[in-house]
Scaffold this motif. Structure first.
Motif, PDB file in Angstrom:
ATOM      1  N   LEU A 116      -7.003   4.691   8.200  1.00  0.00           N
ATOM      2  CA  LEU A 116      -6.099   4.146   9.197  1.00  0.00           C
ATOM      3  C   LEU A 116      -4.693   4.035   8.611  1.00  0.00           C
ATOM      4  O   LEU A 116      -4.506   3.497   7.531  1.00  0.00           O
ATOM      5  CB  LEU A 116      -6.592   2.764   9.640  1.00  0.00           C
ATOM      6  CG  LEU A 116      -5.716   1.998  10.639  1.00  0.00           C
ATOM      7  CD1 LEU A 116      -5.684   2.741  11.966  1.00  0.00           C
ATOM      8  CD2 LEU A 116      -6.259   0.585  10.842  1.00  0.00           C
ATOM      9  N   GLU A 117      -3.732   4.578   9.343  1.00  0.00           N
ATOM     10  CA  GLU A 117      -2.345   4.460   8.914  1.00  0.00           C
ATOM     11  C   GLU A 117      -1.797   3.118   9.392  1.00  0.00           C
ATOM     12  O   GLU A 117      -1.747   2.857  10.594  1.00  0.00           O
ATOM     13  CB  GLU A 117      -1.512   5.612   9.485  1.00  0.00           C
ATOM     14  CG  GLU A 117      -1.901   6.982   8.955  1.00  0.00           C
ATOM     15  CD  GLU A 117      -1.648   7.118   7.462  1.00  0.00           C
ATOM     16  OE1 GLU A 117      -0.726   6.442   6.954  1.00  0.00           O
ATOM     17  OE2 GLU A 117      -2.367   7.882   6.810  1.00  0.00           O
ATOM     18  N   LEU A 118      -1.410   2.280   8.459  1.00  0.00           N
ATOM     19  CA  LEU A 118      -0.899   0.967   8.830  1.00  0.00           C
ATOM     20  C   LEU A 118       0.496   1.084   9.422  1.00  0.00           C
ATOM     21  O   LEU A 118       1.355   1.788   8.891  1.00  0.00           O
ATOM     22  CB  LEU A 118      -0.867   0.053   7.607  1.00  0.00           C
ATOM     23  CG  LEU A 118      -2.212  -0.415   7.068  1.00  0.00           C
ATOM     24  CD1 LEU A 118      -2.002  -1.355   5.898  1.00  0.00           C
ATOM     25  CD2 LEU A 118      -3.019  -1.104   8.149  1.00  0.00           C
ATOM     26  N   SER A 119       0.704   0.373  10.500  1.00  0.00           N
ATOM     27  CA  SER A 119       2.020   0.342  11.145  1.00  0.00           C
ATOM     28  C   SER A 119       2.670  -1.017  10.901  1.00  0.00           C
ATOM     29  O   SER A 119       2.037  -1.946  10.404  1.00  0.00           O
ATOM     30  CB  SER A 119       1.861   0.570  12.653  1.00  0.00           C
ATOM     31  OG  SER A 119       1.164  -0.532  13.242  1.00  0.00           O
ATOM     32  N   LEU A 144       3.934  -8.013   1.718  1.00  0.00           N
ATOM     33  CA  LEU A 144       2.594  -8.094   2.292  1.00  0.00           C
ATOM     34  C   LEU A 144       2.019  -6.706   2.580  1.00  0.00           C
ATOM     35  O   LEU A 144       0.799  -6.511   2.506  1.00  0.00           O
ATOM     36  CB  LEU A 144       2.648  -8.916   3.583  1.00  0.00           C
ATOM     37  CG  LEU A 144       1.334  -9.324   4.247  1.00  0.00           C
ATOM     38  CD1 LEU A 144       0.485 -10.134   3.283  1.00  0.00           C
ATOM     39  CD2 LEU A 144       1.626 -10.117   5.512  1.00  0.00           C
ATOM     40  N   ALA A 145       2.876  -5.732   2.882  1.00  0.00           N
ATOM     41  CA  ALA A 145       2.414  -4.400   3.285  1.00  0.00           C
ATOM     42  C   ALA A 145       1.500  -3.737   2.252  1.00  0.00           C
ATOM     43  O   ALA A 145       0.398  -3.296   2.601  1.00  0.00           O
ATOM     44  CB  ALA A 145       3.609  -3.513   3.617  1.00  0.00           C
ATOM     45  N   PRO A 146       1.906  -3.630   0.963  1.00  0.00           N
ATOM     46  CA  PRO A 146       0.990  -2.988   0.003  1.00  0.00           C
ATOM     47  C   PRO A 146      -0.295  -3.777  -0.233  1.00  0.00           C
ATOM     48  O   PRO A 146      -1.338  -3.185  -0.522  1.00  0.00           O
ATOM     49  CB  PRO A 146       1.829  -2.880  -1.280  1.00  0.00           C
ATOM     50  CG  PRO A 146       2.921  -3.877  -1.128  1.00  0.00           C
ATOM     51  CD  PRO A 146       3.203  -3.949   0.346  1.00  0.00           C
ATOM     52  N   VAL A 147      -0.235  -5.093  -0.107  1.00  0.00           N
ATOM     53  CA  VAL A 147      -1.456  -5.903  -0.235  1.00  0.00           C
ATOM     54  C   VAL A 147      -2.405  -5.556   0.912  1.00  0.00           C
ATOM     55  O   VAL A 147      -3.614  -5.386   0.711  1.00  0.00           O
ATOM     56  CB  VAL A 147      -1.120  -7.409  -0.210  1.00  0.00           C
ATOM     57  CG1 VAL A 147      -2.399  -8.235  -0.298  1.00  0.00           C
ATOM     58  CG2 VAL A 147      -0.185  -7.779  -1.347  1.00  0.00           C
ATOM     59  N   ALA A 148      -1.846  -5.438   2.109  1.00  0.00           N
ATOM     60  CA  ALA A 148      -2.654  -5.076   3.273  1.00  0.00           C
ATOM     61  C   ALA A 148      -3.266  -3.692   3.101  1.00  0.00           C
ATOM     62  O   ALA A 148      -4.447  -3.475   3.407  1.00  0.00           O
ATOM     63  CB  ALA A 148      -1.782  -5.118   4.533  1.00  0.00           C
ATOM     64  N   GLN A 149      -2.467  -2.755   2.610  1.00  0.00           N
ATOM     65  CA  GLN A 149      -2.962  -1.397   2.403  1.00  0.00           C
ATOM     66  C   GLN A 149      -4.122  -1.383   1.404  1.00  0.00           C
ATOM     67  O   GLN A 149      -5.137  -0.717   1.630  1.00  0.00           O
ATOM     68  CB  GLN A 149      -1.821  -0.507   1.900  1.00  0.00           C
ATOM     69  CG  GLN A 149      -0.760  -0.234   2.936  1.00  0.00           C
ATOM     70  CD  GLN A 149       0.469   0.433   2.345  1.00  0.00           C
ATOM     71  OE1 GLN A 149       0.588   0.569   1.129  1.00  0.00           O
ATOM     72  NE2 GLN A 149       1.384   0.851   3.199  1.00  0.00           N
ATOM     73  N   LEU A 150      -3.960  -2.122   0.325  1.00  0.00           N
ATOM     74  CA  LEU A 150      -5.008  -2.163  -0.690  1.00  0.00           C
ATOM     75  C   LEU A 150      -6.299  -2.749  -0.118  1.00  0.00           C
ATOM     76  O   LEU A 150      -7.394  -2.208  -0.331  1.00  0.00           O
ATOM     77  CB  LEU A 150      -4.541  -2.991  -1.887  1.00  0.00           C
ATOM     78  CG  LEU A 150      -5.556  -3.159  -3.023  1.00  0.00           C
ATOM     79  CD1 LEU A 150      -5.953  -1.807  -3.588  1.00  0.00           C
ATOM     80  CD2 LEU A 150      -4.992  -4.037  -4.117  1.00  0.00           C
ATOM     81  N   ASN A 151      -6.183  -3.842   0.627  1.00  0.00           N
ATOM     82  CA  ASN A 151      -7.364  -4.458   1.229  1.00  0.00           C
ATOM     83  C   ASN A 151      -8.053  -3.495   2.189  1.00  0.00           C
ATOM     84  O   ASN A 151      -9.280  -3.360   2.182  1.00  0.00           O
ATOM     85  CB  ASN A 151      -6.965  -5.740   1.969  1.00  0.00           C
ATOM     86  CG  ASN A 151      -6.878  -6.945   1.073  1.00  0.00           C
ATOM     87  OD1 ASN A 151      -7.799  -7.729   0.987  1.00  0.00           O
ATOM     88  ND2 ASN A 151      -5.755  -7.106   0.387  1.00  0.00           N
ATOM     89  N   ARG A 203       2.702  -7.129  10.903  1.00  0.00           N
ATOM     90  CA  ARG A 203       3.121  -8.334  11.637  1.00  0.00           C
ATOM     91  C   ARG A 203       1.910  -9.153  12.058  1.00  0.00           C
ATOM     92  O   ARG A 203       1.946 -10.384  12.036  1.00  0.00           O
ATOM     93  CB  ARG A 203       3.963  -7.946  12.860  1.00  0.00           C
ATOM     94  CG  ARG A 203       5.367  -7.474  12.534  1.00  0.00           C
ATOM     95  CD  ARG A 203       6.261  -7.501  13.780  1.00  0.00           C
ATOM     96  NE  ARG A 203       5.744  -6.622  14.827  1.00  0.00           N
ATOM     97  CZ  ARG A 203       6.047  -5.335  14.947  1.00  0.00           C
ATOM     98  NH1 ARG A 203       6.843  -4.759  14.062  1.00  0.00           N
ATOM     99  NH2 ARG A 203       5.539  -4.611  15.943  1.00  0.00           N
ATOM    100  N   LEU A 204       0.839  -8.470  12.441  1.00  0.00           N
ATOM    101  CA  LEU A 204      -0.377  -9.185  12.825  1.00  0.00           C
ATOM    102  C   LEU A 204      -0.930  -9.974  11.648  1.00  0.00           C
ATOM    103  O   LEU A 204      -1.282 -11.158  11.790  1.00  0.00           O
ATOM    104  CB  LEU A 204      -1.439  -8.194  13.320  1.00  0.00           C
ATOM    105  CG  LEU A 204      -2.834  -8.779  13.581  1.00  0.00           C
ATOM    106  CD1 LEU A 204      -2.780  -9.849  14.666  1.00  0.00           C
ATOM    107  CD2 LEU A 204      -3.829  -7.683  13.945  1.00  0.00           C
ATOM    108  N   LEU A 205      -1.004  -9.341  10.490  1.00  0.00           N
ATOM    109  CA  LEU A 205      -1.506 -10.043   9.301  1.00  0.00           C
ATOM    110  C   LEU A 205      -0.609 -11.222   8.959  1.00  0.00           C
ATOM    111  O   LEU A 205      -1.101 -12.324   8.661  1.00  0.00           O
ATOM    112  CB  LEU A 205      -1.590  -9.075   8.123  1.00  0.00           C
ATOM    113  CG  LEU A 205      -2.018  -9.677   6.780  1.00  0.00           C
ATOM    114  CD1 LEU A 205      -3.365 -10.391   6.899  1.00  0.00           C
ATOM    115  CD2 LEU A 205      -2.082  -8.595   5.713  1.00  0.00           C
TER     116      LEU A 205
END
Length: 226
Positions: free
Chosen positions: A187-190, A105-112, A195-197
């Motif tokens: 924004l640097e994703l943590s 999920l992390a790279p998908v979140a970063q891309l979005n 976890r929130l997503l």
């Protein structure tokens, strides 16, 4: 045995190259925006030739769709492995909670997030991946529940994926509220953001499973003014 080992090694090398290409693309998008994500720039950042890049992905949009493809493939794979006696929504929620999903999920979140920061819509490839996932979910449930009307299965698949898209939208709204200047400062994703997503997507499916109890309460005639 030697042939199998060699084949496995080649496959791992291919996966490593695909991962490097996606990582390079995300970094270029984060630091330079959409204009920086040219095929030549991505190839250079990934340490490969432009020709090799196109051996792996036909377009830059296809690269950007890769994280979503991997995530949805994992969820569908977990859905296929689910207990056939489970309700499909329960199976879908369990699939989201399966090992490896947060990492995918992390790279998908970063891309979005980076696409939003650049003021860009998601790549066409992302939309295509949602459509392909819908078809995959339909086929998976048809295998698990062959007696169910295919039309009802397709409604279910689109409903589940729509809930997932709603969770992504809610996540980006919350991050924008937390960091209103994230458009000018990436924004640097943590891990907390991921976890929130993850929790929002799971909650969205739980709402489907529970039948939207909050909406039902507001629609209850006993709560209306007499």
């Amino acid at each position: 045995m030697t042939v199998e080992t060699s084949g496995t090694r080649r496959e791992l090398n291919k996966q490593a190259t695909r991962t490097a290409i996606v990582a390079a693309t995300l970094e270029l998008l984060r630091t330079g925006g959409r204009e920086a994500t040219t095929a030549s720039a991505i190839a250079e950042a990934a340490g490969i030739s432009r020709r090799t890049l196109f051996n792996y992905f036909p377009t830059v949009d296809a690269i950007m769709a890769e994280p979503m493809r991997r995530l949805l493939d994992k969820v569908v794979e977990s859905l296929l492995d689910a207990d056939p006696h489970l309700h499909p929504l329960t199976a879908a929620i369990q699939a989201l909670r399966s090992a490896g999903v947060p990492e995918l999920l992390a790279p998908v979140a970063q891309l979005n997030l980076h696409a939003k920061a650049c003021g860009l819509p998601l790549a066409d490839g992302q939309s295509n991946e949602w459509q392909h996932a819908s078809d995959d979910v339909v086929h998976a449930i048809e295998r698990l529940s062959p007696e169910v009307d295919p039309f009802e299965i397709r409604i279910f698949a689109h409903t589940v994926l729509g809930a997932g898209q709603a969770a992504f939208e809610e996540w980006t709204h919350r991050l924008a509220a937390q960091s209103p200047d994230h458009r000018s400062t990436p924004l640097e994703l943590s891990s907390a953001h991921i976890r929130l997503l993850h929790s929002l997507i799971t909650h969205a499916l739980e709402q489907l499973s529970e039948g939207f109890p909050a909406l039902l309460r507001t629609a209850d005639p006993t709560h209306k003014d007499q």
